[in-house]
Design an enzyme around this catalytic site. Structure first.
Site, PDB file in Angstrom:
ATOM      1  N   SER A 248       0.826  -1.210   0.000  1.00 32.94           N
ATOM      2  CA  SER A 248       0.000   0.000   0.000  1.00 32.94           C
ATOM      3  C   SER A 248       0.858   1.257   0.000  1.00 32.94           C
ATOM      4  CB  SER A 248      -0.923   0.004   1.223  1.00 32.94           C
ATOM      5  OG  SER A 248      -1.848  -1.042   1.176  1.00 32.94           O
TER       6      SER A 248
ATOM      7  N   ARG B 128     -13.385  -7.066 -11.845  1.00 34.67           N
ATOM      8  CA  ARG B 128     -13.684  -6.358 -10.597  1.00 34.67           C
ATOM      9  C   ARG B 128     -14.421  -5.050 -10.877  1.00 34.67           C
ATOM     10  NH1 ARG B 128      -8.335  -6.340  -6.957  1.00 34.67           N
ATOM     11  NH2 ARG B 128      -9.826  -5.560  -5.418  1.00 34.67           N
TER      12      ARG B 128
ATOM     13  N   GLN C  49      -9.364   2.214  -0.811  1.00 33.86           N
ATOM     14  CA  GLN C  49      -9.142   2.538  -2.215  1.00 33.86           C
ATOM     15  C   GLN C  49     -10.070   3.658  -2.675  1.00 33.86           C
ATOM     16  OE1 GLN C  49      -9.534  -1.068  -4.476  1.00 33.86           O
ATOM     17  NE2 GLN C  49      -7.767  -2.049  -3.525  1.00 33.86           N
TER      18      GLN C  49
ATOM     19  N   ASP D  59      -7.493  -7.923   4.073  1.00 37.65           N
ATOM     20  CA  ASP D  59      -6.690  -8.795   3.217  1.00 37.65           C
ATOM     21  C   ASP D  59      -6.193 -10.042   3.941  1.00 37.65           C
ATOM     22  OD1 ASP D  59      -6.879  -7.318   0.866  1.00 37.65           O
ATOM     23  OD2 ASP D  59      -5.206  -6.022   1.424  1.00 37.65           O
TER      24      ASP D  59
END
Length: 450
Positions: A29, A129, A176, A327
């Protein structure tokens, strides 16, 4: 390992204890954001410890396409000469973001308030996605998007010629989405405000402040309110990327379930918005300790020591913790299979729109290995079989998802029979040294014929 091309089947089997030092790669990230902010600063940003996985390399390539100078000096060392906020050039070709949802969504935010157009694509997983969760708020700034049915890639973004600031309430917890809106707000006049009902990882806010942007955060009855003043001149920085807690999760969790193991993972970022897994493991009774607590580059860091834990107990993971460990649920579900009793994970529907439907992928694979699973749209329950209790002996489908592949390989290190994955290639997107690193600790991994 390659994240593209022919499948790489791989098998993990039980061996001796895992021991040693696991130097996992830089945080993914933070690596993405270091390149993006370096590209939007004026002058030279120097980065050390950058994750050189395929996802991040694709972001570096994209920044070059938008006009920044991005140079690789050596292992983990990079220099970015930026073009300034609003200085992106229109790319001459399609931007291929590979497997990276973070990369494509954040880059869309970076360019959405500049008067340029860009077309984005990715691998089969990324093309499946949804992008509407980002393109909808970007439209409020004046950007337009044209993609496949269902808001999927390939997609062209036409940036706003006269962007306006936005006040946006993030509908579902997503770092995000929040980050894409803030990045778009950089080149909009006035103040852009983002409100998130549940706090998500805050690397974007920390790094914006570090690069000199005027950004404030406060809690309100609506949630966490982030206010960004647009059109700053970002100042170049020297960034030391901490090691990735999401990657650290794999050697840590493998050590917890392999008898006799003792593994040290140094220099792991422990940002509170990312450390939910480690809190959960400790609640389950894992022998997990934090040593040498310190701060590096504005982020809390520590060395993690994980030892085999033969009496972990299943727990109910609070749903409000999900954003800080979204995650890590795949590898947590593996640990849960080796715990005693039932582990209940609620508030995890976001897992269904990751690189794969991670709930379904883990549920089907664990069932094939002999575990008992319950699930609904927003819940994932694993009934533990105790230390060494998972039968194994199956091949799990990785579904082009790096975290699914690594999770099942870790399971195979402790199960009664070996566990295989149909394709370990996607591991390269986030953890390119997974195979040699785990083998250096004593894991038995083998590439197998398809």
């Amino acid at each position: 390992m390659s994240g593209h091309g022919d499948p790489i089947p791989m098998t993990a089997r039980k061996g001796g204890p895992l021991s040693g030092v696991a130097e996992v790669p830089g945080d993914k990230s933070i690596s993405h954001r270091a390149l993006l902010f370096g590209a939007m600063a004026v002058g030279e940003t120097r980065i050390t410890g950058l994750l050189e996985g395929q996802d991040v390399l694709d972001t570096a390539k994209a920044m070059r396409a938008f006009g920044a100078e991005v140079s690789h000096l050596g292992h983990g060392e990079w220099v970015v000469n930026g073009v300034g906020v609003g200085g992106f050039a229109e790319p001459q070709d399609v931007i291929d973001c590979g497997n990276s949802g973070t990369g494509v969504r954040l880059i869309m935010g970076c360019m959405a308030t500049s008067p340029i157009s860009a077309t984005f694509t990715g691998d089969a997983s990324l093309r499946g996605r949804p992008m509407g969760r980002v393109t909808d708020p970007l439209a409020l700034f004046g950007a337009r998007s044209y993609g496949r049915q269902g808001g999927r890639l390939p997609m062209t973004i036409v940036g706003a010629e006269n962007p306006v600031p936005v006040r946006y309430v993030v509908p579902v917890p997503s770092a995000q989405v929040k980050s894409a809106v803030l990045l778009a707000g950089l080149n909009a006049p006035g103040q852009t405000v983002v409100i998130e009902k549940e706090a998500t990882r805050d690397h974007t806010e920390r790094m914006l402040a570090g690069f000199g942007a005027e950004i404030t955060t406060h809690d309100s009855p609506e949630g966490r309110v982030i206010t960004l003043t647009g059109q700053p001149e970002l100042k170049p920085q020297t960034i030391a990327v901490p090691r990735d807690p999401s990657s650290a999760a794999f050697p840590v969790c493998a050590a917890l379930i392999v008898p006799g193991s003792d593994v040290l993972v140094p220099g792991i970022g422990l940002n509170p918005t990312r450390a939910g897994l480690f809190t959960t493991l400790q609640e389950m009774g894992a022998e997990l300790t934090f040593e040498n607590l310190r701060e590096e580059g504005g982020e809390p860091v520590a060395d993690l020591r994980a030892r085999f834990s033969d009496n972990m107990q299943g727990i109910e993971v609070p749903p409000e913790r999900a954003p800080s460990m979204i995650d890590e649920y795949p590898i947590l579900s593996v640990v849960a299979a080796f715990a005693n009793g039932k582990t209940v994970m609620r508030g995890v529907k976001e897992l269904r729109v990751k690189e794969s439907d991670r709930i379904d992928a883990m549920a089907r694979g664990l069932e094939a290995c002999g575990a008992t699973i319950e699930e609904d749209e927003d819940t994932f329950i694993v009934r533990g079989m105790g230390a060494g209790g998972l039968p194994g002996g199956a091949t799990a489908q990785a579904r082009l998802d790096h975290r699914i592949a690594m999770s099942f390989l870790c399971a195979g290190m402790a199960s009664q029979q070996p566990i295989s994955v149909d394709d370990a290639g996607p591991i390269a997107t986030s953890f390119p040294i997974f195979e040699p690193l785990m083998e250096s600790l004593g894991a038995h991994l083998a590439r197998t014929k398809s």
